[in-house]
Design a protein around this motif. Structure first.
Motif, mmCIF file in Angstrom:
data_model
loop_
_atom_site.group_PDB
_atom_site.id
_atom_site.type_symbol
_atom_site.label_atom_id
_atom_site.label_comp_id
_atom_site.label_asym_id
_atom_site.label_seq_id
_atom_site.Cartn_x
_atom_site.Cartn_y
_atom_site.Cartn_z
ATOM 1 N N UNK A 188 -19.457 10.219 -9.463
ATOM 2 C CA UNK A 188 -19.187 9.276 -8.367
ATOM 3 C C UNK A 188 -20.462 8.516 -7.997
ATOM 4 N N UNK A 189 -21.556 9.248 -7.930
ATOM 5 C CA UNK A 189 -22.841 8.645 -7.535
ATOM 6 C C UNK A 189 -23.294 7.580 -8.534
ATOM 7 N N UNK A 190 -23.263 7.901 -9.817
ATOM 8 C CA UNK A 190 -23.690 6.935 -10.835
ATOM 9 C C UNK A 190 -22.830 5.688 -10.777
ATOM 10 N N UNK A 191 -21.521 5.866 -10.636
ATOM 11 C CA UNK A 191 -20.613 4.715 -10.568
ATOM 12 C C UNK A 191 -20.926 3.843 -9.353
ATOM 13 N N UNK A 192 -21.171 4.475 -8.203
ATOM 14 C CA UNK A 192 -21.465 3.698 -6.989
ATOM 15 C C UNK A 192 -22.760 2.901 -7.140
ATOM 16 N N UNK A 193 -23.751 3.504 -7.780
ATOM 17 C CA UNK A 193 -25.016 2.792 -7.971
ATOM 18 C C UNK A 193 -24.829 1.572 -8.872
ATOM 19 N N UNK A 194 -24.040 1.711 -9.916
ATOM 20 C CA UNK A 194 -23.760 0.546 -10.771
ATOM 21 C C UNK A 194 -23.016 -0.532 -9.977
ATOM 22 N N UNK A 195 -22.080 -0.113 -9.142
ATOM 23 C CA UNK A 195 -21.349 -1.090 -8.324
ATOM 24 C C UNK A 195 -22.298 -1.851 -7.409
ATOM 25 N N UNK A 196 -23.223 -1.131 -6.785
ATOM 26 C CA UNK A 196 -24.178 -1.791 -5.891
ATOM 27 C C UNK A 196 -25.025 -2.818 -6.635
#
Length: 672
Positions: free
Chosen positions: A197-205
């Motif tokens: 979840x964390x890695x995906x959110x960072x890419x989204x940001x």
């Protein structure tokens, strides 16, 4: 109830310290409802912990950690003063540290920039068209401290420590260690889900669409898992023999022929000397990735590590997401540290010797250094006495041990010569760009040592750091000025208090020269055996006693310490307390005993000082992380574990033979 080596009548008759005299331990910190002989961790400062809950932004708390955070206020005051002045000479310590801090503190500008500072890096990775370009990109990332998937770092040659060579280490993971990717326990399963979840959110940001971001996270995790499978675990990483793999430069190609090592070393301005590959199997896995993993997956992996490295230097959404995983989830902290603390830490991390020059001028006076030098001398002499008195070691091994002790090289406070950071360009434009500039200089500074005689004047910690270390290859014990502050060290405290706090730390670091790792290095710092077979067998058995003791310490049902992981630190605590106490008694010869203060004898003050210095309250999330990968036991067992082996502790508090804080003689551990 207070247990004492003196009867109550005698206690009442003893004169306590008068006003203005040196002070003893903090009696208000003691849990008067506790019992020193049952749970000394609870007794020594249970009241303090109850009255001082862990701040929301911290993962543990004690007088020690409180002191470390207070020390950052000193650093902040210096940085505020430096950053308020805008006419420092370019490249001076004041300009570099002041502008770095000011730019970090300019939150509105950092937020306005968003992800713009890292977009050129992400775009350059995205534009890669072949694996040759990808390899060059790995080199460019290494130049600024983004070490993926491996790390190249200068250090002493394990067999000829007077020379510095390049060591190649395993790296490239986004979670704390390999077991987070591999172990089936539910806590690791949960962490893997959170990490995705964390890695995906960072890419989204950073601008990636949600579906693609989730795919990217899966790619990153799969890549890192394969690296984790080829990596040593935390116990293996403590074995210097496993990490000792001298390699001729020409033989690197046998481990990873797809990587152009010649171009890498040339671009890094490092000579193609012999080097050390700490984990050959890992480098073979890197070769497998180079040969078989499609370029798009490599690009995703590299972009992730740019994001992961830069997160705390970017806008608030990046900082908050990074904290949500690495802070809140992994440590249990519920609130991010104030910005000024994060900026002070970042400045110290990147430009610590520029900042350190100002720090020691204000907070480490000459009389403090002189007193520390005296304490170190006494504790080193106590180690000599301990070695001479061992009944399990023969004279041949004792001679070698004393030779090694005689070559110990103490460093106190700060370097004799500070780094000049020549060529670093720090401005007030972009916090991330300043991190890149400082990192580039620090990496180049380290690389510049490869192929040269080892420079023993260099330090591995900055002057404001509240910590200490032992380096086996240089046989040095190092105590930065940042740890030589109250309550660890106080020129207005009794000797009992100082020897019980910083004295045990000194003894601990000295003991690292003779723990399960340090004992494999000789007087010249070479990885070489200096033991007779019989003595080495005895030493291993004594270490196994410590392993077995700590295997029995649980933080929650089913979760206990890994005795082999914490062996070195636990030998250090056990021997450190023993030799510091011995040195304290020796320091009083010819002076007479120190006074009983607040009802506590000097001997009791010594042990209480250790319990109060080391008595951290620690969040359960952090304890679980420590149990998994930290070679230090959790605080309760760093206090109770060593002291339960010491007859001097038993005698100081008149503990009965069957008390929980007194290990039965057949179970008692004593290494040094």
């Amino acid at each position: 109830m207070i247990r004492s080596s003196l009867p109550l009548v005698a206690l009442l008759a003893v004169t306590t310290a008068s006003a203005g005299a040196v002070h003893g331990i903090n009696p208000a910190d003691i849990n008067r409802n506790g019992d020193a002989c049952t749970d000394f961790f609870d007794y020594a400062n249970g009241a303090w912990r109850q009255q001082n809950p862990i701040p929301n932004y911290m993962d543990r708390w004690s007088r020690r950690w409180q002191s470390g955070e207070f020390n950052k206020e000193h650093v902040r005051d210096i940085l505020n003063e430096l950053s308020a002045k805008t006419d420092w000479p370019k490249g001076s310590a004041g300009q570099l540290a002041g502008d770095f801090y000011a730019t970090c503190m300019d939150e509105s500008r950092v937020d306005a920039l968003g992800s713009k500072p890292i977009q050129p890096w992400l775009a350059e990775v995205d534009a890669l068209r072949d694996k040759a370009g990808m390899q060059r990109m790995i080199g460019k990332l290494h130049d600024v401290g983004v070490f993926v998937p491996f790390i190249v770092y200068a250090g002493e040659d394990l067999h000829e420590p007077s020379q510095t060579v390049a060591h190649i280490y395993a790296g490239g993971l986004g979670m704390p260690d390999r077991d987070y990717y591999l172990k089936p326990d539910q806590r690791f399963v949960d962490t893997r889900a959170k990490y995705l979840e964390h890695v995906a959110k960072m890419f989204e940001l950073a601008g990636t669409k949600p579906e693609q971001a989730r795919q990217n996270a899966q790619t990153v995790f799969a890549f890192e898992k394969r690296l984790a499978e080829a990596s040593f675990d935390n116990v293996q990483l403590r074995d210097p023999k496993l990490l000792d793999n001298p390699t001729a430069f020409a033989d690197l190609a046998k481990l990873a022929p797809s990587f152009d090592w010649a171009k890498y070393f040339d671009a890094a301005h490092m000579p193609r000397n012999a080097l050390n590959v700490t984990q050959p199997r890992f480098l073979q896995q890197v070769e497998e990735e180079l040969a078989t993993t499609p370029l798009p997956q490599w690009k995703t992996y590299l972009q992730w590590h740019v994001l992961n490295t830069a997160a705390d230097s970017l806008s608030t959404p990046f900082v908050e997401e990074n904290f949500a995983f690495n802070g809140k989830f992994l440590t249990g902290a519920t609130e991010i540290k104030p910005r000024w603390k994060r900026c002070a830490e970042a400045t110290d991390n990147q430009l610590g010797e520029a900042l350190g020059q100002k720090y020691v001028e204000k907070y480490f006076p000459p009389e403090a250094k002189a007193k520390m030098q005296d304490m170190v001398k006494n504790i080193l002499l106590a180690m000599d006495d301990t070695i001479r008195g061992l009944d399990w070691m023969d004279e041949a091994t004792k001679k070698k041990a004393l030779e090694k002790r005689a070559t110990f090289f103490p460093k106190l406070g700060y370097p004799d010569k500070f780094k000049d950071y020549k060529g670093v360009v720090i401005s007030r434009d972009s916090a991330w760009d300043n991190v890149v500039a400082a990192s580039r200089w620090n990496v180049a500074d380290n690389r510049s040592q490869v192929g040269k005689p080892t420079d023993r004047s260099r330090w591995g910690m900055t002057p404001p750091t509240s910590n200490a270390y032992y380096n086996p290859s240089q046989n040095e014990i190092v105590f930065p000025a940042g740890i030589l502050q109250p309550p660890a060290f106080d020129v207005t405290a009794t000797d009992a208090v100082n020897y019980g706090a910083i004295g045990v730390v000194i003894g601990h670091e000295i003991s690292h020269g003779f723990d399960d790792q340090g004992a494999q290095f000789d007087a010249q710092g070479r990885l070489a055996n200096w033991w007779t077979p019989a003595d080495n067998k005895q030493f291993q058995a004594k270490g196994q006693c410590v392993v077995d003791q700590f295997e029995g310490y649980f933080i929650e049902p089913g979760v206990h310490h890994n005795g082999k992981l914490v062996l070195g630190e636990s030998i250090g605590d056990l021997a450190g307390a023993k030799i510091a106490y011995r040195a304290y008694l020796k320091s009083r010869e010819g002076k007479g005993p120190e006074p009983t203060i607040d009802g506590f004898t000097p001997e009791q003050q010594f042990f209480l000082s250790w319990g109060q210095w080391r008595g951290d309250e620690t969040r359960m999330e952090t304890q679980r992380t420590m149990i998994q990968g930290d070679p230090h036991p959790v605080a309760k067992y760093r206090v109770n574990g060593p002291l339960s082996n010491l007859p001097a502790f038993r005698d100081a508090f008149q503990c009965k033979a069957d008390a929980p804080m007194v290990r039965a003689e057949k179970d008692r551990c004593e290494v040094w």
